[in-house]
Design a protein around this motif. Structure first.
Motif, PDB file in Angstrom:
ATOM      1  N   LEU A   1     -44.960 -44.069  41.136  1.00 51.68           N
ATOM      2  CA  LEU A   1     -45.060 -43.903  39.681  1.00 51.68           C
ATOM      3  C   LEU A   1     -45.412 -45.227  39.023  1.00 51.68           C
ATOM      4  N   LYS A   2     -44.807 -46.305  39.458  1.00 52.99           N
ATOM      5  CA  LYS A   2     -45.117 -47.622  38.889  1.00 52.99           C
ATOM      6  C   LYS A   2     -46.566 -48.024  39.182  1.00 52.99           C
ATOM      7  N   GLU A   3     -47.081 -47.586  40.319  1.00 46.73           N
ATOM      8  CA  GLU A   3     -48.463 -47.920  40.662  1.00 46.73           C
ATOM      9  C   GLU A   3     -49.466 -47.194  39.777  1.00 46.73           C
ATOM     10  N   VAL A   4     -49.087 -46.021  39.260  1.00 48.54           N
ATOM     11  CA  VAL A   4     -49.995 -45.241  38.420  1.00 48.54           C
ATOM     12  C   VAL A   4     -50.098 -45.820  37.014  1.00 48.54           C
ATOM     13  N   VAL A   5     -48.998 -46.332  36.491  1.00 47.38           N
ATOM     14  CA  VAL A   5     -48.941 -46.749  35.086  1.00 47.38           C
ATOM     15  C   VAL A   5     -50.038 -47.735  34.698  1.00 47.38           C
ATOM     16  N   PRO A   6     -50.338 -48.786  35.507  1.00 48.89           N
ATOM     17  CA  PRO A   6     -51.391 -49.727  35.091  1.00 48.89           C
ATOM     18  C   PRO A   6     -52.767 -49.089  34.937  1.00 48.89           C
TER      19      PRO A   6
ATOM     20  N   ARG B   1     -28.070 -36.805  54.343  1.00 47.91           N
ATOM     21  CA  ARG B   1     -29.128 -36.151  53.555  1.00 47.91           C
ATOM     22  C   ARG B   1     -29.288 -36.817  52.191  1.00 47.91           C
ATOM     23  N   ARG B   2     -28.193 -37.272  51.614  1.00 46.57           N
ATOM     24  CA  ARG B   2     -28.279 -37.952  50.321  1.00 46.57           C
ATOM     25  C   ARG B   2     -29.035 -39.268  50.453  1.00 46.57           C
ATOM     26  N   VAL B   3     -28.802 -39.987  51.563  1.00 46.90           N
ATOM     27  CA  VAL B   3     -29.534 -41.229  51.804  1.00 46.90           C
ATOM     28  C   VAL B   3     -31.025 -40.962  51.925  1.00 46.90           C
ATOM     29  N   GLU B   4     -31.393 -39.893  52.647  1.00 48.39           N
ATOM     30  CA  GLU B   4     -32.803 -39.533  52.797  1.00 48.39           C
ATOM     31  C   GLU B   4     -33.436 -39.217  51.441  1.00 48.39           C
ATOM     32  N   LEU B   5     -32.710 -38.475  50.626  1.00 49.44           N
ATOM     33  CA  LEU B   5     -33.235 -38.121  49.299  1.00 49.44           C
ATOM     34  C   LEU B   5     -33.400 -39.371  48.427  1.00 49.44           C
ATOM     35  N   ASN B   6     -32.453 -40.280  48.496  1.00 44.09           N
ATOM     36  CA  ASN B   6     -32.555 -41.510  47.695  1.00 44.09           C
ATOM     37  C   ASN B   6     -33.720 -42.384  48.152  1.00 44.09           C
ATOM     38  N   LEU B   7     -33.983 -42.403  49.441  1.00 49.80           N
ATOM     39  CA  LEU B   7     -35.144 -43.142  49.935  1.00 49.80           C
ATOM     40  C   LEU B   7     -36.445 -42.510  49.438  1.00 49.80           C
ATOM     41  N   GLU B   8     -36.475 -41.187  49.427  1.00 51.04           N
ATOM     42  CA  GLU B   8     -37.659 -40.485  48.911  1.00 51.04           C
ATOM     43  C   GLU B   8     -37.828 -40.743  47.415  1.00 51.04           C
ATOM     44  N   ILE B   9     -36.723 -40.790  46.696  1.00 52.29           N
ATOM     45  CA  ILE B   9     -36.767 -41.105  45.267  1.00 52.29           C
ATOM     46  C   ILE B   9     -37.342 -42.504  45.044  1.00 52.29           C
ATOM     47  N   GLN B  10     -36.891 -43.459  45.835  1.00 56.83           N
ATOM     48  CA  GLN B  10     -37.411 -44.824  45.710  1.00 56.83           C
ATOM     49  C   GLN B  10     -38.910 -44.885  46.007  1.00 56.83           C
ATOM     50  N   ARG B  11     -39.338 -44.091  46.983  1.00 61.83           N
ATOM     51  CA  ARG B  11     -40.764 -44.070  47.329  1.00 61.83           C
ATOM     52  C   ARG B  11     -41.596 -43.517  46.171  1.00 61.83           C
ATOM     53  N   LEU B  12     -41.116 -42.439  45.567  1.00 63.24           N
ATOM     54  CA  LEU B  12     -41.853 -41.857  44.442  1.00 63.24           C
ATOM     55  C   LEU B  12     -41.805 -42.748  43.213  1.00 63.24           C
ATOM     56  N   GLU B  13     -40.688 -43.436  43.000  1.00 62.65           N
ATOM     57  CA  GLU B  13     -40.600 -44.369  41.874  1.00 62.65           C
ATOM     58  C   GLU B  13     -41.629 -45.484  42.019  1.00 62.65           C
ATOM     59  N   LEU B  14     -41.828 -45.948  43.238  1.00 63.11           N
ATOM     60  CA  LEU B  14     -42.837 -46.976  43.480  1.00 63.11           C
ATOM     61  C   LEU B  14     -44.233 -46.443  43.195  1.00 63.11           C
TER      62      LEU B  14
END
Length: 251
Positions: free
Chosen positions: A244-249, A229-242
């Protein structure tokens, strides 16, 4: 006095100044739907001051009226909060209580904030005005950052759109949105049109939602004991971080 610094940047014409104290009774009668709200107003507000009324006769900008909104004037208020006050709710209550679109400058201890909120006719109660989302930004007018200085300089009434009072207020809101964005990007760049401002607000809201979601997921991942479950959550975190980076520009 920090209020004076904030009011000075608006460049309000002398004919628009009101400079009157507002009794808390007015907020208690018109802006406090619950007993808890009444207590917040009574216990949390030290002083309310009506600084100015921006209207056609005082700043030479026409009023605005359509099926959605009526902007006959824009009120400029300062409010000093006591140390134990809860500013977010009080700011919302003040915007709701004043019948005009409001430029609200608040102070609590050494913190200064500017908030704005469009108003429109209520769809459920004839003759009543309701507020859209309150947008707010903390400021340091004594020692502003580069972005703060640029933002404050852009707020002078003479530099705002002047087709009518709605466009003037909307222009101020667009500058507030640009200042919010500058805290993420490091650059203050006001939108060139209402359409660009609308897109900016959408992107700011999306950025804020992603940040909130990321904060929740990071807390959950930290507490999660099951490895899968921790691995799944970390993958979801990475997806949202990506995302977030797409919104900034776009900000």
């Amino acid at each position: 006095m920090r209020f004076a610094l904030m009011i000075d940047v608006l460049g309000i014409p002398p004919g628009a100044l009101v400079e009157q104290r507002v009794p808390k009774r007015m907020l208690l009668e018109h802006g406090a739907p619950t007993a808890a709200d009444k207590r917040q107003i009574q216990d949390g507000i030290e002083e309310i001051f009506w600084v100015a009324a921006l209207k056609p006769t005082s700043i030479g900008v026409p009023s605005f009226n359509d099926a959605v909104r009526q902007y006959l004037e824009i009120a400029v208020l300062t409010v000093e909060f006591r140390r134990a006050a809860k500013p977010p709710r009080l700011i919302e209550l003040i915007h709701r209580a004043i019948p005009y679109p409001l430029v609200l400058v608040t102070k609590q201890s050494e913190s200064v904030s500017l908030s704005l909120a469009h108003k429109r006719w209520s769809q459920g109660e004839a003759g009543k005005m309701v507020i859209d989302e309150v947008r707010q930004a903390g400021l340091n007018p004594d020692a502003p950052s580069t972005q703060e200085a640029a933002f404050l300089a852009s707020l002078a009434v003479s530099r705002l759109p002047s087709h009518d009072l709605f466009t003037l207020y909307d222009g101020m809101l667009a500058r507030l949105a640009a200042f919010e964005a500058s805290r993420i990007t490091g650059k203050f760049a006001p939108p060139d049109s209402p359409e660009q401002a609308s897109v900016l607000l959408e992107d700011l809201d999306r950025h804020a939602r992603l940040k909130r979601d990321l904060d929740v997921l990071r807390v959950r991942a930290k507490k999660e004991r099951q490895m899968n479950r921790r691995v799944e959550l970390n993958l979801e975190i990475q997806r949202l971080e990506l995302k977030l980076k797409e919104v900034v520009p776009n900000l």
